[in-house]
Scaffold this motif. Structure first.
Motif, PDB file in Angstrom:
ATOM      1  N   VAL A   1       0.863  -1.187   0.000  1.00 17.97           N
ATOM      2  CA  VAL A   1       0.000   0.000   0.000  1.00 17.97           C
ATOM      3  C   VAL A   1       0.901   1.240   0.000  1.00 17.97           C
ATOM      4  O   VAL A   1       1.774   1.387   0.861  1.00 17.97           O
ATOM      5  CB  VAL A   1      -0.961   0.024   1.201  1.00 17.97           C
ATOM      6  CG1 VAL A   1      -1.927   1.200   1.073  1.00 17.97           C
ATOM      7  CG2 VAL A   1      -1.746  -1.284   1.292  1.00 17.97           C
ATOM      8  N   ILE A   2       0.678   2.086  -0.994  1.00 19.28           N
ATOM      9  CA  ILE A   2       1.548   3.251  -1.196  1.00 19.28           C
ATOM     10  C   ILE A   2       0.770   4.508  -0.818  1.00 19.28           C
ATOM     11  O   ILE A   2      -0.225   4.852  -1.459  1.00 19.28           O
ATOM     12  CB  ILE A   2       1.989   3.313  -2.683  1.00 19.28           C
ATOM     13  CG1 ILE A   2       2.700   2.016  -3.064  1.00 19.28           C
ATOM     14  CG2 ILE A   2       2.891   4.525  -2.930  1.00 19.28           C
ATOM     15  CD1 ILE A   2       2.712   1.743  -4.560  1.00 19.28           C
ATOM     16  N   ALA A   3       1.216   5.176   0.230  1.00 14.37           N
ATOM     17  CA  ALA A   3       0.549   6.399   0.698  1.00 14.37           C
ATOM     18  C   ALA A   3       1.236   7.595   0.059  1.00 14.37           C
ATOM     19  O   ALA A   3       2.419   7.837   0.284  1.00 14.37           O
ATOM     20  CB  ALA A   3       0.643   6.485   2.224  1.00 14.37           C
ATOM     21  N   VAL A   4       0.478   8.361  -0.731  1.00 11.83           N
ATOM     22  CA  VAL A   4       1.026   9.539  -1.411  1.00 11.83           C
ATOM     23  C   VAL A   4       0.467  10.793  -0.741  1.00 11.83           C
ATOM     24  O   VAL A   4      -0.754  10.900  -0.545  1.00 11.83           O
ATOM     25  CB  VAL A   4       0.608   9.552  -2.897  1.00 11.83           C
ATOM     26  CG1 VAL A   4       1.138  10.804  -3.597  1.00 11.83           C
ATOM     27  CG2 VAL A   4       1.072   8.287  -3.606  1.00 11.83           C
ATOM     28  N   ASP A   5       1.329  11.711  -0.387  1.00 12.52           N
ATOM     29  CA  ASP A   5       0.834  12.981   0.162  1.00 12.52           C
ATOM     30  C   ASP A   5       1.888  14.063  -0.025  1.00 12.52           C
ATOM     31  O   ASP A   5       3.087  13.778  -0.110  1.00 12.52           O
ATOM     32  CB  ASP A   5       0.493  12.844   1.650  1.00 12.52           C
ATOM     33  CG  ASP A   5      -0.576  13.846   2.093  1.00 12.52           C
ATOM     34  OD1 ASP A   5      -1.755  13.456   2.223  1.00 12.52           O
ATOM     35  OD2 ASP A   5      -0.226  15.033   2.271  1.00 12.52           O
ATOM     36  N   ALA A   6       1.430  15.305  -0.084  1.00 11.07           N
ATOM     37  CA  ALA A   6       2.354  16.442  -0.232  1.00 11.07           C
ATOM     38  C   ALA A   6       2.894  16.905   1.112  1.00 11.07           C
ATOM     39  O   ALA A   6       3.771  17.764   1.158  1.00 11.07           O
ATOM     40  CB  ALA A   6       1.630  17.600  -0.919  1.00 11.07           C
ATOM     41  N   SER A   7       2.360  16.359   2.193  1.00  6.93           N
ATOM     42  CA  SER A   7       2.779  16.815   3.523  1.00  6.93           C
ATOM     43  C   SER A   7       3.684  15.784   4.180  1.00  6.93           C
ATOM     44  O   SER A   7       3.279  14.633   4.419  1.00  6.93           O
ATOM     45  CB  SER A   7       1.536  17.049   4.386  1.00  6.93           C
ATOM     46  OG  SER A   7       1.877  17.002   5.752  1.00  6.93           O
ATOM     47  N   ALA A   8       4.906  16.206   4.514  1.00  6.02           N
ATOM     48  CA  ALA A   8       5.859  15.309   5.178  1.00  6.02           C
ATOM     49  C   ALA A   8       5.336  14.918   6.557  1.00  6.02           C
ATOM     50  O   ALA A   8       5.515  13.794   7.013  1.00  6.02           O
ATOM     51  CB  ALA A   8       7.216  15.995   5.293  1.00  6.02           C
ATOM     52  N   GLU A   9       4.664  15.871   7.208  1.00  4.52           N
ATOM     53  CA  GLU A   9       4.159  15.581   8.556  1.00  4.52           C
ATOM     54  C   GLU A   9       3.103  14.470   8.527  1.00  4.52           C
ATOM     55  O   GLU A   9       3.083  13.585   9.381  1.00  4.52           O
ATOM     56  CB  GLU A   9       3.575  16.852   9.162  1.00  4.52           C
ATOM     57  CG  GLU A   9       2.938  16.570  10.496  1.00  4.52           C
ATOM     58  CD  GLU A   9       2.681  17.800  11.332  1.00  4.52           C
ATOM     59  OE1 GLU A   9       3.045  18.911  10.905  1.00  4.52           O
ATOM     60  OE2 GLU A   9       2.107  17.628  12.413  1.00  4.52           O
ATOM     61  N   MET A  10       2.226  14.521   7.543  1.00  4.64           N
ATOM     62  CA  MET A  10       1.208  13.462   7.424  1.00  4.64           C
ATOM     63  C   MET A  10       1.897  12.110   7.230  1.00  4.64           C
ATOM     64  O   MET A  10       1.555  11.115   7.866  1.00  4.64           O
ATOM     65  CB  MET A  10       0.300  13.711   6.213  1.00  4.64           C
ATOM     66  CG  MET A  10      -0.474  15.004   6.244  1.00  4.64           C
ATOM     67  SD  MET A  10      -1.831  14.949   7.412  1.00  4.64           S
ATOM     68  CE  MET A  10      -2.445  16.629   7.207  1.00  4.64           C
ATOM     69  N   LEU A  11       2.866  12.089   6.327  1.00  2.00           N
ATOM     70  CA  LEU A  11       3.505  10.804   5.994  1.00  2.00           C
ATOM     71  C   LEU A  11       4.311  10.265   7.169  1.00  2.00           C
ATOM     72  O   LEU A  11       4.429   9.053   7.349  1.00  2.00           O
ATOM     73  CB  LEU A  11       4.377  10.969   4.744  1.00  2.00           C
ATOM     74  CG  LEU A  11       3.564  11.280   3.481  1.00  2.00           C
ATOM     75  CD1 LEU A  11       4.485  11.509   2.291  1.00  2.00           C
ATOM     76  CD2 LEU A  11       2.569  10.152   3.168  1.00  2.00           C
ATOM     77  N   HIS A  12       4.834  11.167   7.979  1.00  2.00           N
ATOM     78  CA  HIS A  12       5.534  10.736   9.194  1.00  2.00           C
ATOM     79  C   HIS A  12       4.562   9.945  10.085  1.00  2.00           C
ATOM     80  O   HIS A  12       4.896   8.886  10.624  1.00  2.00           O
ATOM     81  CB  HIS A  12       6.070  11.978   9.913  1.00  2.00           C
ATOM     82  CG  HIS A  12       6.719  11.663  11.202  1.00  2.00           C
ATOM     83  ND1 HIS A  12       7.985  11.129  11.281  1.00  2.00           N
ATOM     84  CD2 HIS A  12       6.274  11.772  12.487  1.00  2.00           C
ATOM     85  CE1 HIS A  12       8.289  10.933  12.547  1.00  2.00           C
ATOM     86  NE2 HIS A  12       7.271  11.314  13.293  1.00  2.00           N
ATOM     87  N   ARG A  13       3.333  10.463  10.201  1.00  2.00           N
ATOM     88  CA  ARG A  13       2.339   9.753  11.029  1.00  2.00           C
ATOM     89  C   ARG A  13       1.967   8.406  10.406  1.00  2.00           C
ATOM     90  O   ARG A  13       1.717   7.441  11.109  1.00  2.00           O
ATOM     91  CB  ARG A  13       1.086  10.613  11.222  1.00  2.00           C
ATOM     92  CG  ARG A  13       1.339  11.849  12.060  1.00  2.00           C
ATOM     93  CD  ARG A  13       0.064  12.375  12.670  1.00  2.00           C
ATOM     94  NE  ARG A  13       0.265  13.704  13.215  1.00  2.00           N
ATOM     95  CZ  ARG A  13      -0.586  14.310  14.042  1.00  2.00           C
ATOM     96  NH1 ARG A  13      -1.704  13.725  14.393  1.00  2.00           N
ATOM     97  NH2 ARG A  13      -0.337  15.523  14.495  1.00  2.00           N
ATOM     98  N   VAL A  14       1.903   8.368   9.071  1.00  2.00           N
ATOM     99  CA  VAL A  14       1.574   7.092   8.411  1.00  2.00           C
ATOM    100  C   VAL A  14       2.646   6.056   8.754  1.00  2.00           C
ATOM    101  O   VAL A  14       2.340   4.910   9.127  1.00  2.00           O
ATOM    102  CB  VAL A  14       1.491   7.252   6.868  1.00  2.00           C
ATOM    103  CG1 VAL A  14       1.198   5.914   6.203  1.00  2.00           C
ATOM    104  CG2 VAL A  14       0.435   8.280   6.478  1.00  2.00           C
TER     105      VAL A  14
END
Ligand SMILES: C[S@@+](CC[C@H](N)C(=O)[O-])C[C@H]1O[C@@H](n2cnc3c(N)ncnc32)[C@H](O)[C@@H]1O
Length: 289
Positions: free
Chosen positions: A85-98
């Protein structure tokens, strides 16, 4: 993402520099998304169980587009046992939580994060079996281009599911509170119409235009009464974001909003037991022919 504009008159705070606001906005949105997963747990599990059934056993490579803090990413990884599962987002903070959640839940080997601005480029090589896009397409400058990119990356027979909300959530019971909430929602609707013109779009039509064949659309009605204990924090974040965004509120409404959010009076959200969580999410499912 837009920076927050906190009104000096309402919130008693002055101008923030852009970076500070951006960070503040990301982290308040991240908190909101984490609570969304808890408070609307029944919707989330129902929606993704439905997508899982529609996909059958297929799903080796799944994209969560504009993944936020990864509610969809994690639920998908749990439902598709062997998928990446590949989580794509423009926010580094969001992806850190993922990534933190993936680690906690023992799914780090199957969850990848991709930090990318979808307005600039399509970041995931195909073939993709399933794309989940929840509350993210309306943030994009050109969602039609992105939908065409998803289509090109999707294998024939692969699916896309788009989750959006046709109406805003409501929390306050009938009476003066509901009237205040209606006025605030009307104002926030105008704020969003200027900044998020794609909100409320006909996603089924746009999926078709991008080359997908519609399979189904489901409406999930949300009506939680009594509201779960986390709903007070969740509602406070929603109302707090409205206060951040709405300049020049009527003084009586500003005071009523402050009464919901601040202090420890009986009207404070955290002390009330009479509010509900009501709203609707829709999930539109389509297949690449
Ligand atoms: C309202 S949140 C939804 C998050 C998540 N899908 C959910 O439903 O909980 C929208 C997300 O889209 C991301 N986003 C907005 N514009 C984007 C862009 N141009 N490229 C990539 N991600 C974007 C934001 O950073 C945010 O995490």
């Amino acid at each position: 993402m837009r920076s927050a504009h906190r009104s000096p008159t309402v919130a008693g705070m002055g101008h923030h520099d852009h970076d500070h606001d951006h960070h503040h906005d990301d982290s308040s949105l991240a908190d909101l998304l984490d609570l969304d997963a808890v408070v609307l747990h029944e919707y989330w599990t129902g929606a993704l169980d439905w997508v899982r059934r529609a996909a059958g056993g297929d799903g080796q490579r799944i994209v969560d587009l504009g993944a936020g803090t990864g509610t969809g990413t994690l639920l998908l990884a749990h439902r598709f046992d062997h998928a990446e599962v590949i989580a794509v987002d423009a926010s580094a903070e969001m992806l850190h939580r993922v990534r933190a959640k993936a680690q906690d839940q023992g799914l780090a080997d199957r969850i990848t994060t991709v930090h990318a601005d979808l307005d600039e480029r399509w970041p995931v090589p195909g073939p993709v079996d399933l794309t989940w896009a929840s509350l993210s397409l309306h943030h994009l400058a050109d969602p039609d281009r992105v939908l065409r990119d998803v289509h090109a990356a999707t294998r024939p027979g692969g699916l896309i599911a788009v989750a959006e909300f046709p109406v805003q959530l409501r929390f306050l019971p009938d009476g003066a509170g509901a009237a205040l909430e209606s006025r605030l929602l009307e104002r926030i609707g105008r704020y969003q119409a200027e900044r998020l013109p794609e909100l409320g779009s006909d996603w089924a039509a746009r999926l078709t235009a991008a080359g997908f064949a519609l399979l189904d659309e489901r409406t999930f009605d949300i009506d939680l009464a009594p509201a779960p204990s986390e709903a007070a924090d969740y509602a406070a974040l929603w109302f707090g974001r409205m206060r951040d965004r709405l300049d020049d509120l009527d003084p009586a409404d500003a005071a009523a909003l402050a009464g919901l959010l601040d202090g420890d009076g009986p009207g404070t959200l955290h002390r009330r037991d009479d509010f509900r969580v009501r709203g609707t999410r829709t999930v539109t499912l389509a297949r690449r022919p």
